[in-house]
Design a protein around this motif. Structure first.
Motif, PDB file in Angstrom:
ATOM      1  N   MET A 288      -5.163   9.708   0.259  1.00  0.00           N
ATOM      2  CA  MET A 288      -5.038   9.438   1.691  1.00  0.00           C
ATOM      3  C   MET A 288      -6.354   8.892   2.252  1.00  0.00           C
ATOM      4  O   MET A 288      -6.354   7.915   3.019  1.00  0.00           O
ATOM      5  CB  MET A 288      -4.636  10.715   2.425  1.00  0.00           C
ATOM      6  CG  MET A 288      -3.274  11.256   2.036  1.00  0.00           C
ATOM      7  SD  MET A 288      -2.741  12.665   3.037  1.00  0.00           S
ATOM      8  CE  MET A 288      -2.341  11.854   4.593  1.00  0.00           C
TER       9      MET A 288
ATOM     10  N   GLY B 176      -0.080  10.350  -2.146  1.00  0.00           N
ATOM     11  CA  GLY B 176      -0.924  10.412  -0.958  1.00  0.00           C
ATOM     12  C   GLY B 176      -1.153   9.040  -0.361  1.00  0.00           C
ATOM     13  O   GLY B 176      -1.114   8.848   0.864  1.00  0.00           O
ATOM     14  N   SER B 177      -1.377   8.052  -1.227  1.00  0.00           N
ATOM     15  CA  SER B 177      -1.578   6.679  -0.769  1.00  0.00           C
ATOM     16  C   SER B 177      -0.299   6.106  -0.159  1.00  0.00           C
ATOM     17  O   SER B 177      -0.331   5.483   0.914  1.00  0.00           O
ATOM     18  CB  SER B 177      -2.036   5.809  -1.943  1.00  0.00           C
ATOM     19  OG  SER B 177      -2.180   4.459  -1.545  1.00  0.00           O
TER      20      SER B 177
ATOM     21  N   THR C  89       0.434   7.589   3.222  1.00  0.00           N
ATOM     22  CA  THR C  89      -0.475   7.039   4.222  1.00  0.00           C
ATOM     23  C   THR C  89      -0.048   5.632   4.634  1.00  0.00           C
ATOM     24  O   THR C  89      -0.056   5.288   5.826  1.00  0.00           O
ATOM     25  CB  THR C  89      -1.917   7.002   3.686  1.00  0.00           C
ATOM     26  OG1 THR C  89      -2.291   8.328   3.290  1.00  0.00           O
ATOM     27  CG2 THR C  89      -2.882   6.503   4.740  1.00  0.00           C
TER      28      THR C  89
END
Length: 261
Positions: free
Chosen positions: A157, A82-83, A86
């Motif tokens: 995120m 998710g990171s 993003t």
């Protein structure tokens, strides 16, 4: 100005030591509103600030064997992708105004969610523990880790965009999904996950050229003694007083960013 940065770090570090809440939730708004630093630089610098500040708390918990590494792994399976996703999306945004609007809006939403998590943390834990539904519990055991990873993806995120939520939201997530873990285990497990997630997100922002290393140094000069002093005093104060106070403060700050965004 350098002394002002260190003083801000001291104040935020003291509050974090006092309550265990609010590192990114307070530092990022202070940098943006108080010092006029751009949202991208504030978020990215605060991510590395949070990773370094929280790293010192990992070792004592690990020595006491309070970290549930299986749960940490499940959270990271979701939060790290998710990171990274993003960060990849942010690298494609060329308009500074759009990036600032996106960060401000996400920051506001994350702060509001964090305030709700602070307010309801104990109630959520009590409700889930007392819930007597055998079928629901059986389904929970089967889907608990996949749901943890999915929630971790969303958390990754949010944290990468706002630097907020790795602590309070992560703790609320663990309370909801693993209510029978003791609070020290929940705190330890969430802390390890937060250090890894904020470190990865902060390094990603650094590669994008958003991190102000000088600012980071002055913040840490103030925050490290602040955390220690707050921790010494925090043991003497009742959570029944501090949690509503922090929740209200985060809610007000969050609504300010949502309405401004």
């Amino acid at each position: 100005m350098e002394l002002a940065y260190s003083f801000a770090g001291l104040v935020v570090g003291f509050i974090v030591g006092l309550t265990g809440i609010g590192g990114g939730a307070l530092m990022t708004p202070i940098l943006i509103v108080g010092f006029g630093i751009s949202p991208a630089v504030a978020v990215s610098t605060d991510l590395l600030y949070a990773a370094v500040t929280k790293m010192g708390g990992v070792v004592p918990y690990a020595k006491q064997k309070l970290v549930n590494w299986r749960v940490v792994r499940a959270m990271l399976i979701g939060s790290v992708p998710g990171s990274l996703l993003t960060l990849w999306l942010l690298s494609g945004i060329e308009q500074p105004e759009l990036l600032e609007h996106l960060i401000n809006l996400t920051l506001g939403v994350s702060l509001v969610l964090t305030s709700v998590a602070v307010f309801l943390r104990n109630r959520i834990r009590t409700y889930v523990i007392e819930l007597d539904a055998p079928k629901l519990k059986a389904a929970g055991r089967r889907w608990r880790l996949p749901v943890t990873s999915l929630a971790g993806f969303v958390l990754g995120m949010l944290v990468t965009l706002s630097s907020v939520g790795a602590g309070a939201l992560g703790t609320a997530l663990l309370i909801l999904l693993f209510p029978h873990m003791t609070m020290p285990m929940i705190v330890a497990t969430d802390l390890v996950h937060a250090v890894v997630l904020t470190g990865i997100a902060g390094l990603g922002h650094w590669q994008l050229g958003h991190v102000d290393m000088t600012l980071l140094m002055y913040l840490l000069l103030g925050s490290l003694p602040g955390v220690y002093l707050g921790g010494c005093l925090g043991a003497k104060l009742s959570p029944k007083f501090m949690q509503p106070l922090m929740g209200s403060l985060l809610l007000v700050i969050g609504l300010r960013f949502v309405l401004a965004g």
